[in-house]
Enzyme design. Sequence first.
Site, PDB file in Angstrom:
ATOM      1  N   THR A  77      -1.771  36.772  55.298  1.00 32.10           N
ATOM      2  CA  THR A  77      -2.403  35.813  56.296  1.00 32.10           C
ATOM      3  C   THR A  77      -2.323  34.710  56.183  1.00 32.10           C
ATOM      4  O   THR A  77      -1.567  34.653  54.643  1.00 32.10           O
ATOM      5  CB  THR A  77      -4.278  36.373  56.221  1.00 32.10           C
ATOM      6  OG1 THR A  77      -4.893  37.410  56.729  1.00 32.10           O
ATOM      7  CG2 THR A  77      -5.146  35.210  56.912  1.00 32.10           C
TER       8      THR A  77
ATOM      9  N   ARG B   9     -11.216  46.568  65.019  1.00 29.07           N
ATOM     10  CA  ARG B   9     -11.637  45.992  63.860  1.00 29.07           C
ATOM     11  C   ARG B   9     -11.480  44.294  63.701  1.00 29.07           C
ATOM     12  O   ARG B   9      -9.941  43.927  64.021  1.00 29.07           O
ATOM     13  CB  ARG B   9     -10.434  46.467  62.877  1.00 29.07           C
ATOM     14  CG  ARG B   9     -11.187  46.194  60.768  1.00 29.07           C
ATOM     15  CD  ARG B   9     -10.015  45.648  60.933  1.00 29.07           C
ATOM     16  NE  ARG B   9     -10.665  45.346  59.389  1.00 29.07           N
ATOM     17  CZ  ARG B   9      -9.587  44.140  58.395  1.00 29.07           C
ATOM     18  NH1 ARG B   9      -8.759  42.998  59.366  1.00 29.07           N
ATOM     19  NH2 ARG B   9      -9.873  43.614  57.230  1.00 29.07           N
TER      20      ARG B   9
ATOM     21  N   GLY C 161     -11.673  40.822  60.801  1.00 27.90           N
ATOM     22  CA  GLY C 161     -11.189  40.883  59.383  1.00 27.90           C
ATOM     23  C   GLY C 161     -12.118  39.667  59.046  1.00 27.90           C
ATOM     24  O   GLY C 161     -13.398  39.000  60.475  1.00 27.90           O
TER      25      GLY C 161
ATOM     26  N   GLY D  63      -6.966  37.961  51.923  1.00 28.58           N
ATOM     27  CA  GLY D  63      -6.840  39.456  51.437  1.00 28.58           C
ATOM     28  C   GLY D  63      -7.414  41.012  51.708  1.00 28.58           C
ATOM     29  O   GLY D  63      -7.727  40.397  52.752  1.00 28.58           O
TER      30      GLY D  63
ATOM     31  N   GLY E 115     -10.425  42.052  53.497  1.00 30.39           N
ATOM     32  CA  GLY E 115     -11.193  41.181  54.824  1.00 30.39           C
ATOM     33  C   GLY E 115     -12.736  42.425  54.147  1.00 30.39           C
ATOM     34  O   GLY E 115     -13.280  41.048  54.296  1.00 30.39           O
TER      35      GLY E 115
HETATM   36  N1  ASP Z   1      -8.162  39.018  55.311  1.00 27.32           N
HETATM   37  C1  ASP Z   1      -7.059  39.919  56.224  1.00 27.32           C
HETATM   38  C2  ASP Z   1      -8.059  40.568  56.245  1.00 27.32           C
HETATM   39  O1  ASP Z   1      -8.754  41.664  56.189  1.00 27.32           O
HETATM   40  C3  ASP Z   1      -5.999  40.254  55.826  1.00 27.32           C
HETATM   41  C4  ASP Z   1      -4.788  39.516  54.683  1.00 27.32           C
HETATM   42  O2  ASP Z   1      -5.245  38.629  54.040  1.00 27.32           O
HETATM   43  O3  ASP Z   1      -3.997  39.696  55.122  1.00 27.32           O
HETATM   44  O4  ASP Z   1      -8.082  40.808  58.124  1.00 27.32           O
END
Ligand code: ASP
Length: 300
Positions: free
Chosen positions: A169, A197, A199, A221, A223
């Site tokens: 992300t 879904r 996040g 991270g 989510g």
């Molecule tokens: N936080 C994001 C999510 O869960 C994923 C990521 O940070 O790469 O959608």
Amino acid sequence: MNPVLVVHGGAWAIPDDMVEAHLNGVRNALAAGWKVLEGNGSALDAIEEAVVVLENDETFDAGRGSFLNRDGKVQLDAFMMDGSTLRGGGVGCVERLRNPIRAARKILSDSPHVYFVGEGAERFAEEHGIPLCDNKELIIPREIARLREYQTHAAEQPDLFAPTISHDTVGAVALDSTGNIAAATSTGGTLNKAPGRLGDSSLIGCGCYADNGSAAASTTGWGEPIMKLVLAKWSADRVAAGNQPEWVAQEAMNYLKQRVNGHGGIILLDARGRIGIAHNTPRMAWALKTSSREDLGIER
Ligand code: ASP
């Protein structure tokens, strides 16, 4: 005020052979955002331009090149927030936008609402001059192979959310010359996610938050744990209570681990230009620039 810009490109166990691509990506995003701030542009414009560069870079899980969901489609989430007015703009589960952060910005600027999801978000974007694309244009062969590999071996990989699994992300926080701060986060979410879904990234206060009275924050991270703690707002509140962003960012990662066994990273910036960068994963790609300092990194 002297402007400040901080960007990130995900927190996880970024392998050695992907370090350079991540550092290049955050460096390019920093340059694009800084150009805006240097010309006395707003924090919102700066983070929008920085995030567009990251969305356009296939290294990251945002825009084209994002993870695929269970159905083999790209579904994107993004959010942007203005610390001076507390206006926010977010899109969720969009499938036909190359740069969801541009739609988030339009919502923030032109709409009385804060969120649009799915087809409604795409319609809003189109009505506001943002061209739609085919979902296939967002899909790259690397991700088709990654999804196939994951789905073939799903039973042997019980922990999809281990920090070794990519969390690419992207996000940015900025302080502009008028003293305003802003934050933005954009993502393709998690690999093999169920369609629909949503996040943490596009949820206000979870993956992104900004208030001139506290701080601007962007997280990355796993989510679900991050949203359970409303981590971006949790962190901003601690800065408002008088704590240094640097300390708060680290505390946020400790809290994430201890309370819900989560992992990820955060960038934090207050209206005095104080910065916090922390992650509890092996690596996180980040870059920062002030009038006197430019730095980037990937290790803890
Ligand atoms: N936080 C994001 C999510 O869960 C994923 C990521 O940070 O790469 O959608």
